[in-house]
Design a protein around this motif. Structure first.
Motif, PDB file in Angstrom:
ATOM      1  N   ARG A   1      -1.229  13.561  -1.017  1.00 62.82           N
ATOM      2  CA  ARG A   1      -2.636  13.661  -1.390  1.00 62.82           C
ATOM      3  C   ARG A   1      -2.889  12.970  -2.735  1.00 62.82           C
ATOM      4  O   ARG A   1      -3.861  12.227  -2.898  1.00 62.82           O
ATOM      5  N   TYR A   2      -1.991  13.200  -3.667  1.00 58.79           N
ATOM      6  CA  TYR A   2      -2.072  12.606  -5.006  1.00 58.79           C
ATOM      7  C   TYR A   2      -2.040  11.082  -4.901  1.00 58.79           C
ATOM      8  O   TYR A   2      -2.856  10.362  -5.487  1.00 58.79           O
ATOM      9  N   ARG A   3      -1.135  10.598  -4.078  1.00 62.74           N
ATOM     10  CA  ARG A   3      -1.010   9.164  -3.861  1.00 62.74           C
ATOM     11  C   ARG A   3      -2.241   8.622  -3.134  1.00 62.74           C
ATOM     12  O   ARG A   3      -2.764   7.554  -3.472  1.00 62.74           O
TER      13      ARG A   3
ATOM     14  N   PRO B   1      18.108  -6.464  -7.059  1.00 63.86           N
ATOM     15  CA  PRO B   1      17.993  -6.747  -8.491  1.00 63.86           C
ATOM     16  C   PRO B   1      16.828  -5.959  -9.080  1.00 63.86           C
ATOM     17  O   PRO B   1      15.671  -6.260  -8.816  1.00 63.86           O
ATOM     18  N   GLY B   2      17.145  -4.917  -9.848  1.00 58.58           N
ATOM     19  CA  GLY B   2      16.092  -4.103 -10.458  1.00 58.58           C
ATOM     20  C   GLY B   2      15.874  -4.517 -11.906  1.00 58.58           C
ATOM     21  O   GLY B   2      16.826  -4.862 -12.608  1.00 58.58           O
ATOM     22  N   SER B   3      14.620  -4.482 -12.350  1.00 63.60           N
ATOM     23  CA  SER B   3      14.342  -4.757 -13.765  1.00 63.60           C
ATOM     24  C   SER B   3      13.933  -3.449 -14.423  1.00 63.60           C
ATOM     25  O   SER B   3      13.783  -2.427 -13.753  1.00 63.60           O
ATOM     26  N   ARG B   4      13.695  -3.487 -15.738  1.00 61.38           N
ATOM     27  CA  ARG B   4      13.409  -2.238 -16.445  1.00 61.38           C
ATOM     28  C   ARG B   4      12.090  -1.610 -16.035  1.00 61.38           C
ATOM     29  O   ARG B   4      11.931  -0.390 -16.093  1.00 61.38           O
ATOM     30  N   ASP B   5      11.129  -2.432 -15.606  1.00 62.03           N
ATOM     31  CA  ASP B   5       9.839  -1.871 -15.179  1.00 62.03           C
ATOM     32  C   ASP B   5       9.608  -2.042 -13.674  1.00 62.03           C
ATOM     33  O   ASP B   5       8.485  -1.889 -13.197  1.00 62.03           O
ATOM     34  N   ASP B   6      10.666  -2.342 -12.935  1.00 60.42           N
ATOM     35  CA  ASP B   6      10.606  -2.524 -11.480  1.00 60.42           C
ATOM     36  C   ASP B   6       9.817  -3.766 -11.049  1.00 60.42           C
ATOM     37  O   ASP B   6       9.676  -4.021  -9.847  1.00 60.42           O
ATOM     38  N   GLY B   7       9.305  -4.541 -11.984  1.00 59.26           N
ATOM     39  CA  GLY B   7       8.597  -5.770 -11.631  1.00 59.26           C
ATOM     40  C   GLY B   7       9.546  -6.954 -11.643  1.00 59.26           C
ATOM     41  O   GLY B   7      10.579  -6.920 -12.318  1.00 59.26           O
TER      42      GLY B   7
ATOM     43  N   LEU C   1       0.831  -1.209   0.000  1.00 51.78           N
ATOM     44  CA  LEU C   1       0.000   0.000   0.000  1.00 51.78           C
ATOM     45  C   LEU C   1       0.866   1.260   0.000  1.00 51.78           C
ATOM     46  O   LEU C   1       0.649   2.180  -0.779  1.00 51.78           O
ATOM     47  N   ALA C   2       1.841   1.285   0.888  1.00 53.48           N
ATOM     48  CA  ALA C   2       2.677   2.483   0.997  1.00 53.48           C
ATOM     49  C   ALA C   2       3.481   2.711  -0.279  1.00 53.48           C
ATOM     50  O   ALA C   2       3.778   3.844  -0.632  1.00 53.48           O
ATOM     51  N   GLU C   3       3.798   1.625  -0.973  1.00 58.94           N
ATOM     52  CA  GLU C   3       4.673   1.755  -2.134  1.00 58.94           C
ATOM     53  C   GLU C   3       3.932   1.886  -3.454  1.00 58.94           C
ATOM     54  O   GLU C   3       4.551   1.873  -4.519  1.00 58.94           O
ATOM     55  N   VAL C   4       2.618   1.980  -3.407  1.00 54.20           N
ATOM     56  CA  VAL C   4       1.844   1.971  -4.647  1.00 54.20           C
ATOM     57  C   VAL C   4       2.234   3.144  -5.555  1.00 54.20           C
ATOM     58  O   VAL C   4       2.468   4.259  -5.094  1.00 54.20           O
ATOM     59  N   ARG C   5       2.337   2.844  -6.852  1.00 50.10           N
ATOM     60  CA  ARG C   5       2.626   3.900  -7.838  1.00 50.10           C
ATOM     61  C   ARG C   5       1.717   3.703  -9.044  1.00 50.10           C
ATOM     62  O   ARG C   5       1.378   2.580  -9.402  1.00 50.10           O
ATOM     63  N   HIS C   6       1.348   4.805  -9.656  1.00 43.26           N
ATOM     64  CA  HIS C   6       0.365   4.760 -10.738  1.00 43.26           C
ATOM     65  C   HIS C   6       0.702   3.757 -11.825  1.00 43.26           C
ATOM     66  O   HIS C   6      -0.159   3.063 -12.342  1.00 43.26           O
ATOM     67  N   GLU C   7       1.949   3.696 -12.178  1.00 39.52           N
ATOM     68  CA  GLU C   7       2.307   2.903 -13.352  1.00 39.52           C
ATOM     69  C   GLU C   7       2.378   1.407 -13.072  1.00 39.52           C
ATOM     70  O   GLU C   7       2.717   0.621 -13.928  1.00 39.52           O
TER      71      GLU C   7
END
Lengths: 377, 377
Positions: free
Chosen positions: A109-111, A317-323, A52-58
């Protein structure tokens, strides 16, 4: 030759989690690690289970994976604690996302609006309401979002428990044994070589974190596009005068650190973490430590006098889309489970369940379908 | 019974320095330390030999002692290096005192005027002139005072060299052997007890830093009024992009840290130091590290990416007037050499020469007369 043997490359929390599920299903599992188990990103983590805290639009698909992963946590932990005999410090604490400046609060607020649109159980708090929940918060905190659904675990205890449970289930662990090459012939894995010795296997699971694409012998199409993202972290000792009840999370505007303060059983306070693109440089730096301390001190001034017990840096380990990158590869018998970036601990149960199911049934479970290596092709 | 034996309590840089001078004069010297030699304040120091940069109005006698002490450094070091076979990294670098804010610069001017009144060789520099001398300085630095007479030494190498020279001269060192009691009868020392064993001695030199007043058996009148003043310090690794040529010193207004950046041979950068009244608490703290990094980053922004190699905290022996406590006590045969506060390394040669002279001749040398324990009576 044991043709049904499964080899896992990497004894981080992901490799151990998958190994445990497969070993307890009766399979012959062998895990290799170049170091001791769980010494890399798994150790440098703070054990935040905070979709929840880490949610991002994309990242809606990633949010769904995280929420489902968190749902699976209690059962996974109950079984793990019972089989290993170790507690893993799972705590359904909730997280306070806080803001100080006008910029911070606008972003909050946006988040928050987005979290509400998604139907997530979050609440907007005034500064005073936030301080009622966590009295250590600074008077400068002007607003907060309360995320009661976010939890935490002690990542180091979880590694310890997984290692023990894996071994108890009959798994075999080779530490300090780097895999020298993965043997692929006619687009099918045949085994690996480590310590100058060949180990045949029909299934190989690549779970070596940010080093996963560097294992020799991997064909280009099966090389997961992961890169190291450095995280620096501190551990403080809380005192009677300054003990936090809940996790405080502060996205400081214009800072390279997402600062969170995560109180652990036993009075430790984990203070993390930077996210830095520095290649394989895993130094602790003046700037990293400075950013963490500044941000933490701004929202919880009482940390000023707390002893620093430990400093650490690790490579996520990061990927190009963070997934994450999960599932089959174009090479038959070769499966990947890496790219978990900031969510490795949170996604351990769902990764372990899904990859074990894939190995045991040959079918890619629904949950991980959006996260195949094919999306980067 | 060796009635001419000399016992020194404390194998810090002061105890070792005195011990070396006495042993090489042919005396029978035995040093006790509760830990290994030089593990306390001597180790946490930065090796600054900076009486000019540290000058304060209220401390003219201390300034004279410091200047004379620095004058004696080259000969002391030459003899020490030749006898021990170790280099001690002595460097006559000079110090740049810098200011950023208007408050800083006003204080710098006030201090500069006083330095000039005393006839000290210092020069006022504009920000640009300061950057010409040290290109790593921030554009925010508005003015500086150049103190070419201030030097530095590697305090850890100096401890190593003194330990070796002391042993080569026939001295005896008992490490990890706390002194349990000092034996005083009829106002005269008779020896000490350590490890359950009695060691007779006609002369005892108390050089146990901030612990000096706590040694059991000391009569009240001979107990030096020292207290611990915590100093926190960091060691960074300089890179090609950020290597300092000179010592930078920044008295940040309204901060508990006097920040200095001291480049060492081998590319280390020592970043010190807080001065905190915390009793015997020698923790590294969030606030201490934060203050050091903030101040250092303000004046040398390039430190941001430097790796932190080491963090440390130590307890300096502070006296009521910040001056050392040197010479005879009301107890016959008992001599004190402690209370050096921030100047322990700088004052090692003059303390060693003076206390050795006192022991060998029975007369209190002129240099240390203002610093007797009697001034606190």
């Amino acid at each position: 030759m044991p043709s049904d043997r499964i080899i896992i490359v990497g004894a981080g929390i992901i490799g151990l989690g998958i190994g445990w599920r497969l070993a307890r299903a009766g399979r012959d599992v062998l895990i290799f690690d170049r170091d001791r188990a769980g010494r890399a990103a798994s150790r440098a983590s703070a054990g935040m289970l905070t979709p929840l805290a880490e949610v991002r639009h994309e990242e809606e698909a990633l949010l769904r994976l995280g929420l489902k992963g968190l749902e699976q946590f209690p059962d996974f932990v109950a079984e793990l604690e019972s089989e290993s005999g170790f507690s893993v410090g799972y705590r359904p604490d909730g997280v306070l996302l806080v803001g100080v400046t006008r910029d911070d609060i606008e972003y909050l607020r946006y988040r928050y609006d987005y979290q509400r649109d998604l139907g997530l159980p979050v609440a907007w708090l005034s500064g005073g309401q936030a301080r009622a929940r966590e009295p250590q918060l600074s008077p400068q905190v002007g607003a907060a979002v309360w995320c009661p659904g976010d939890h935490q675990v002690d990542n180091r205890l979880m590694v310890k428990a997984l290692r023990a449970a894996f071994l108890k289930s009959g798994g075999c662990l080779k530490e300090s044994t780097p895999v020298e090459t993965i043997d692929v012939a006619r687009n099918r894995v045949r085994g690996i070589v480590a310590g100058g010795k060949a180990y045949p296997a029909a299934t190989i699971i690549l779970a070596a974190g940010c080093w996963s694409r560097l294992i020799p012998g991997l064909p280009g199409t099966a090389r997961p596009p992961v890169r190291p993202v450095r995280g620096q972290i501190l551990r403080l000792q809380m005192t009677e005068d300054c003990t936090l009840k809940t996790i405080v999370w502060y996205n400081r505007a214009a800072s390279s650190a997402v600062a969170y303060l995560c109180p652990k059983d036993g009075g430790r306070l984990v203070l993390g973490a930077t996210s830095e693109e520095m290649g394989f440089n895993d130094s602790l730096t003046a700037g990293g430590v400075f950013e963490l301390l500044r941000a933490a001190w701004e929202v919880v001034p009482g940390i000023y006098d707390l002893p620093i017990i430990e400093t650490a840096a690790g490579l996520r380990p990061g990927s190009r889309d963070d997934g994450p990158i999960l599932g089959k590869t174009p090479v038959r018998g070769l499966i990947v489970a890496t790219g978990h970036y900031r969510k490795g601990i949170l996604l351990t149960p769902i990764t372990a369940y899904s990859i074990a199911e894939l190995v045991l049934t040959g079918k890619v479970p629904e949950d991980i379908r959006p996260f195949g290596i094919g999306r980067f092709a």
